[in-house]
Design a protein around this motif. Structure first.
Motif, PDB file in Angstrom:
ATOM      1  N   ILE A 120     -41.040  50.661  14.131  1.00 52.38           N
ATOM      2  CA  ILE A 120     -42.337  50.741  13.452  1.00 52.38           C
ATOM      3  C   ILE A 120     -43.033  49.383  13.471  1.00 52.38           C
ATOM      4  N   ALA A 121     -42.284  48.305  13.249  1.00 55.79           N
ATOM      5  CA  ALA A 121     -42.871  46.961  13.299  1.00 55.79           C
ATOM      6  C   ALA A 121     -43.441  46.673  14.689  1.00 55.79           C
ATOM      7  N   ALA A 122     -42.751  47.092  15.725  1.00 52.68           N
ATOM      8  CA  ALA A 122     -43.246  46.881  17.089  1.00 52.68           C
ATOM      9  C   ALA A 122     -44.548  47.653  17.312  1.00 52.68           C
ATOM     10  N   LYS A 123     -44.611  48.905  16.837  1.00 46.13           N
ATOM     11  CA  LYS A 123     -45.831  49.701  16.960  1.00 46.13           C
ATOM     12  C   LYS A 123     -46.976  49.058  16.172  1.00 46.13           C
ATOM     13  N   LEU A 124     -46.664  48.611  14.956  1.00 52.09           N
ATOM     14  CA  LEU A 124     -47.688  48.003  14.119  1.00 52.09           C
ATOM     15  C   LEU A 124     -48.196  46.701  14.726  1.00 52.09           C
ATOM     16  N   ALA A 125     -47.303  45.869  15.223  1.00 58.41           N
ATOM     17  CA  ALA A 125     -47.723  44.611  15.849  1.00 58.41           C
ATOM     18  C   ALA A 125     -48.608  44.877  17.063  1.00 58.41           C
ATOM     19  N   ARG A 126     -48.240  45.855  17.868  1.00 60.31           N
ATOM     20  CA  ARG A 126     -49.058  46.202  19.033  1.00 60.31           C
ATOM     21  C   ARG A 126     -50.421  46.731  18.585  1.00 60.31           C
ATOM     22  N   MET A 127     -50.428  47.526  17.515  1.00 58.64           N
ATOM     23  CA  MET A 127     -51.683  48.066  17.004  1.00 58.64           C
ATOM     24  C   MET A 127     -52.586  46.939  16.492  1.00 58.64           C
ATOM     25  N   ILE A 128     -52.022  46.029  15.714  1.00 55.07           N
ATOM     26  CA  ILE A 128     -52.815  44.916  15.180  1.00 55.07           C
ATOM     27  C   ILE A 128     -53.346  44.054  16.323  1.00 55.07           C
ATOM     28  N   ALA A 129     -52.500  43.726  17.275  1.00 56.61           N
ATOM     29  CA  ALA A 129     -52.914  42.876  18.395  1.00 56.61           C
ATOM     30  C   ALA A 129     -54.002  43.546  19.234  1.00 56.61           C
ATOM     31  N   THR A 130     -54.013  44.856  19.260  1.00 52.33           N
ATOM     32  CA  THR A 130     -55.014  45.602  20.020  1.00 52.33           C
ATOM     33  C   THR A 130     -56.307  45.808  19.230  1.00 52.33           C
ATOM     34  N   LEU A 131     -56.172  46.176  17.956  1.00 52.32           N
ATOM     35  CA  LEU A 131     -57.351  46.557  17.172  1.00 52.32           C
ATOM     36  C   LEU A 131     -58.049  45.396  16.477  1.00 52.32           C
ATOM     37  N   GLU A 132     -57.306  44.396  16.049  1.00 50.58           N
ATOM     38  CA  GLU A 132     -57.927  43.308  15.281  1.00 50.58           C
ATOM     39  C   GLU A 132     -58.990  42.551  16.080  1.00 50.58           C
ATOM     40  N   PRO A 133     -58.767  42.235  17.362  1.00 48.43           N
ATOM     41  CA  PRO A 133     -59.847  41.590  18.121  1.00 48.43           C
ATOM     42  C   PRO A 133     -61.095  42.471  18.223  1.00 48.43           C
ATOM     43  N   ARG A 134     -60.910  43.781  18.343  1.00 45.68           N
ATOM     44  CA  ARG A 134     -62.049  44.691  18.391  1.00 45.68           C
ATOM     45  C   ARG A 134     -62.755  44.746  17.036  1.00 45.68           C
ATOM     46  N   LEU A 135     -61.970  44.711  15.970  1.00 42.55           N
ATOM     47  CA  LEU A 135     -62.547  44.704  14.633  1.00 42.55           C
ATOM     48  C   LEU A 135     -63.375  43.432  14.417  1.00 42.55           C
ATOM     49  N   LYS A 136     -62.875  42.301  14.862  1.00 37.96           N
ATOM     50  CA  LYS A 136     -63.622  41.045  14.767  1.00 37.96           C
ATOM     51  C   LYS A 136     -64.901  41.105  15.596  1.00 37.96           C
ATOM     52  N   GLN A 137     -64.807  41.705  16.760  1.00 37.09           N
ATOM     53  CA  GLN A 137     -65.974  41.860  17.619  1.00 37.09           C
ATOM     54  C   GLN A 137     -67.020  42.740  16.935  1.00 37.09           C
ATOM     55  N   TRP A 138     -66.587  43.813  16.312  1.00 40.68           N
ATOM     56  CA  TRP A 138     -67.502  44.693  15.578  1.00 40.68           C
ATOM     57  C   TRP A 138     -68.197  43.923  14.457  1.00 40.68           C
ATOM     58  N   ARG A 139     -67.446  43.115  13.721  1.00 37.82           N
ATOM     59  CA  ARG A 139     -68.034  42.341  12.615  1.00 37.82           C
ATOM     60  C   ARG A 139     -69.088  41.373  13.128  1.00 37.82           C
ATOM     61  N   LYS A 140     -68.835  40.738  14.258  1.00 37.40           N
ATOM     62  CA  LYS A 140     -69.809  39.785  14.819  1.00 37.40           C
ATOM     63  C   LYS A 140     -71.116  40.474  15.203  1.00 37.40           C
TER      64      LYS A 140
END
Length: 142
Positions: A120-140
């Protein structure tokens, strides 16, 4: 493994697996779920152990105001194909309640043990690494 130890293990292992620039998150646990967030607690990653169904949800939850949540859902919905290519075919982008939305997957489990916590930690880390940059891009762009 008790649920608290399971949650602690997920948080610690997720932090270790993330790139350095994503390791400084906050975590809060309660009952059967743990939330991880950066800028806003209402937009957070969540691991929810649904013991009665032997399922674990791993996701990015949008629990801010309805307008923000809808905008985020729409933003990620247009990227569903690429998200599935990066995170797997079980990824869904959906409206969860009348005002909340999420990008998530549900995984079955047999036991709350270290092997499951690591997976689960591996899935979550992959999810965060994938989605967080997109989330930051959306905020900008807002």
């Amino acid at each position: 493994m008790r649920i608290q130890q399971f949650q602690i293990s997920i948080v610690e292992n997720t932090r270790k697996q993330l790139p350095r620039n994503l390791r400084e998150f906050q975590a809060r646990a309660s009952f059967s779920l743990v939330k991880i967030f950066y800028a806003e607690p209402k937009i957070h990653y969540e691991v929810w152990v649904r013991g009665e169904n032997r399922l674990i949800e791993i996701g990015l939850h949008f629990e801010a105001d309805k307008e923000t949540n809808n905008a985020l859902r729409n933003y990620f919905s247009t990227r569903t194909i690429e998200l599935r290519a990066e995170l797997g075919p079980r990824i869904e982008v959906e409206e969860w309640t009348n005002s909340w939305s999420r990008v998530h997957e549900v995984a079955p489990y047999t036991a709350l043990d270290q092997k499951t916590a690591d997976e689960i930690a591996a899935k979550l880390a992959r999810m965060i690494a994938t989605l967080e940059p997109r989330l930051k891009q959306w905020r900008k762009r807002r």
